[in-house]
Design a protein around this motif. Structure first.
Motif, PDB file in Angstrom:
ATOM      1  N   GLN A 101       0.833  -1.215   0.000  1.00  0.00           N
ATOM      2  CA  GLN A 101       0.000   0.000   0.000  1.00  0.00           C
ATOM      3  C   GLN A 101       0.859   1.253   0.000  1.00  0.00           C
ATOM      4  O   GLN A 101       0.395   2.322   0.403  1.00  0.00           O
ATOM      5  CB  GLN A 101      -0.897   0.021   1.250  1.00  0.00           C
ATOM      6  N   VAL A 110      -0.614  11.467   5.010  1.00  0.00           N
ATOM      7  CA  VAL A 110      -1.704  11.862   4.110  1.00  0.00           C
ATOM      8  C   VAL A 110      -3.052  11.679   4.795  1.00  0.00           C
ATOM      9  O   VAL A 110      -3.932  12.533   4.702  1.00  0.00           O
ATOM     10  CB  VAL A 110      -1.646  11.053   2.802  1.00  0.00           C
ATOM     11  N   GLU A 111      -3.208  10.553   5.488  1.00  0.00           N
ATOM     12  CA  GLU A 111      -4.504  10.275   6.089  1.00  0.00           C
ATOM     13  C   GLU A 111      -4.793  11.184   7.278  1.00  0.00           C
ATOM     14  O   GLU A 111      -5.932  11.601   7.484  1.00  0.00           O
ATOM     15  CB  GLU A 111      -4.577   8.808   6.529  1.00  0.00           C
TER      16      GLU A 111
ATOM     17  N   LEU B 106      -4.871  11.770  -5.665  1.00  0.00           N
ATOM     18  CA  LEU B 106      -3.959  10.822  -5.026  1.00  0.00           C
ATOM     19  C   LEU B 106      -4.332  10.624  -3.558  1.00  0.00           C
ATOM     20  O   LEU B 106      -4.292   9.500  -3.041  1.00  0.00           O
ATOM     21  CB  LEU B 106      -2.514  11.324  -5.133  1.00  0.00           C
ATOM     22  N   ALA B 107      -4.729  11.708  -2.899  1.00  0.00           N
ATOM     23  CA  ALA B 107      -5.140  11.590  -1.489  1.00  0.00           C
ATOM     24  C   ALA B 107      -6.311  10.633  -1.355  1.00  0.00           C
ATOM     25  O   ALA B 107      -6.335   9.788  -0.446  1.00  0.00           O
ATOM     26  CB  ALA B 107      -5.500  12.970  -0.932  1.00  0.00           C
ATOM     27  N   LEU B 109      -7.117   8.181  -3.358  1.00  0.00           N
ATOM     28  CA  LEU B 109      -6.641   6.818  -3.604  1.00  0.00           C
ATOM     29  C   LEU B 109      -5.932   6.257  -2.386  1.00  0.00           C
ATOM     30  O   LEU B 109      -6.115   5.088  -2.024  1.00  0.00           O
ATOM     31  CB  LEU B 109      -5.692   6.814  -4.813  1.00  0.00           C
ATOM     32  N   VAL B 110      -5.114   7.091  -1.747  1.00  0.00           N
ATOM     33  CA  VAL B 110      -4.377   6.630  -0.576  1.00  0.00           C
ATOM     34  C   VAL B 110      -5.331   6.346   0.582  1.00  0.00           C
ATOM     35  O   VAL B 110      -5.201   5.327   1.270  1.00  0.00           O
ATOM     36  CB  VAL B 110      -3.319   7.672  -0.157  1.00  0.00           C
ATOM     37  N   GLU B 111      -6.304   7.222   0.780  1.00  0.00           N
ATOM     38  CA  GLU B 111      -7.199   7.058   1.925  1.00  0.00           C
ATOM     39  C   GLU B 111      -8.154   5.881   1.732  1.00  0.00           C
ATOM     40  O   GLU B 111      -8.462   5.161   2.683  1.00  0.00           O
ATOM     41  CB  GLU B 111      -7.987   8.342   2.171  1.00  0.00           C
ATOM     42  N   LYS B 113      -7.752   3.216  -0.275  1.00  0.00           N
ATOM     43  CA  LYS B 113      -6.958   1.982  -0.360  1.00  0.00           C
ATOM     44  C   LYS B 113      -7.565   0.963  -1.308  1.00  0.00           C
ATOM     45  O   LYS B 113      -6.872   0.098  -1.807  1.00  0.00           O
ATOM     46  CB  LYS B 113      -6.735   1.374   1.027  1.00  0.00           C
TER      47      LYS B 113
END
Lengths: 190, 190
Positions: A101, A110-111, B106-107, B109-111, B113
């Motif tokens: 991940q 980021v979170e 992108l944020a 996508l990262v959050e 998952k």
DNA sequence: CAGCGAGGAAACCGATCGGTCTACCGGGCG
DNA sequence: CGCCCGGTAGACCGATCGGTTTCCTCGCTG
């Protein structure tokens, strides 16, 4: 005293926390976390003041192993260039794993969005250490501007791990090739 | 028909969603979202099936403006190199703003998952469009390997915006300089 | 054996989660 | 006028949130 005891409550909790926070994100619940760790909430709140502190501690615990996985040991021979490229090879290798991940520290930053969050501070410190390692090698290799090169490499590192973690990029030599180009331009020889 | 009507319920909802999801993350509650938008939950659930769909729609709505902010208009003159570097200059400019949190796609996508999440698909598409724009300019400029160059630029773009958004990097010419180095190496002339 | 502390199981707290539903309000139209 | 329709306010649902507390069962030690 024995150096090998069976995993303490604290260890089990932090290991489970590291895995769950990474896989499911920081909004995973305390209930699920404790159930997975085989630790009661009561014990967790005796060891830590809050869930946020558990998150911070789990990241802190993760840091040394993370660095060891990315960086070649001090005994491993190699030019500064090779040592730097090794990091990107390791990222590319890890990124093909099924549960990958991206960098857990960047993900946490980021979170959480709040740089003052205790876990954010831990994560920022971990990222700083990689930056320092890059700069050290850049200096050893005689780069024209070691600080600039190190920051450039961090852009590539975080871009590559974030995109691979989000499954919008496959890497496959891309990160290594990009780093290599930047090393060339910085005058860091073979 | 008038092109300027007062903002519809849908528009107000999606605008508020875009702002709140970006500022506070995807785990912001439906209650707070509707209160901010001045829209009742009833209306929201008549317009969308779920909070996830609201998130996806808000990202989709955000995409054109985001692209317009980053990319020079088709009328603006400039070599491919200049057009590419313009994107990085814009990121650096935006990153100094007080509420900057990095690339919203992108944020997300990262959050989230989960690459299968409806909002993840929207975000991935938005990122793909920037990649395509880079490749087009790389081809126009005669880069040796336009696809490779475009992917390298995306690494730098996402690394730079993520690190600046997380407040662990200040950019300040860094992204532009790094992109410039990659353009040089790819044989994309002034 | 008695006593003690660590720690697990789980009830409990108020708040909030995503989502549903009822009650009501105001404007356009027959 | 009377009706309907798009919308708001907000009660309500069961589940879960972070966090606290009670109870009880272990295993260690004197």
């Amino acid at each position: 005293m024995a150096t090998t005891e069976k995993a303490s409550t604290r260890d089990r909790l932090l290991d489970a926390a590291a895995e769950l926070f990474y896989r499911d994100g920081v909004s995973i619940g305390v209930e699920a976390l404790c159930r997975t760790a085989g630790v009661s909430k009561r014990s967790m709140y005796q060891l830590f003041d809050s869930k946020d502190e558990v998150l911070a501690a789990s990241l802190e615990r993760r840091a040394p192993g993370y660095a060891a996985q990315l960086m070649p040991g001090p005994e491993d021979a190699g030019t500064p260039r090779e040592r730097i490229l090794y990091v990107f090879e390791q990222v590319e290798k890890a990124s093909v794993g099924p549960g990958y991940q991206g960098c857990p520290f960047l993900a946490a930053l980021v979170e959480l969005k709040d740089p003052e969050h205790p876990a954010s501070r831990v994560a920022a410190t971990a990222k700083q250490r990689l930056l320092d390692a890059f700069r050290t090698q850049a200096e050893l290799g005689g780069a024209r501007d070691p600080e600039l090169l190190a920051r450039q490499l961090m852009l590539v590192f975080d871009g590559a791990s974030a995109r691979a973690g989000a499954r919008i990029e496959t890497l496959d030599g891309l990160a290594t090739a990009t780093a290599s180009t930047l090393l060339d331009a910085a005058g860091l020889p073979e």
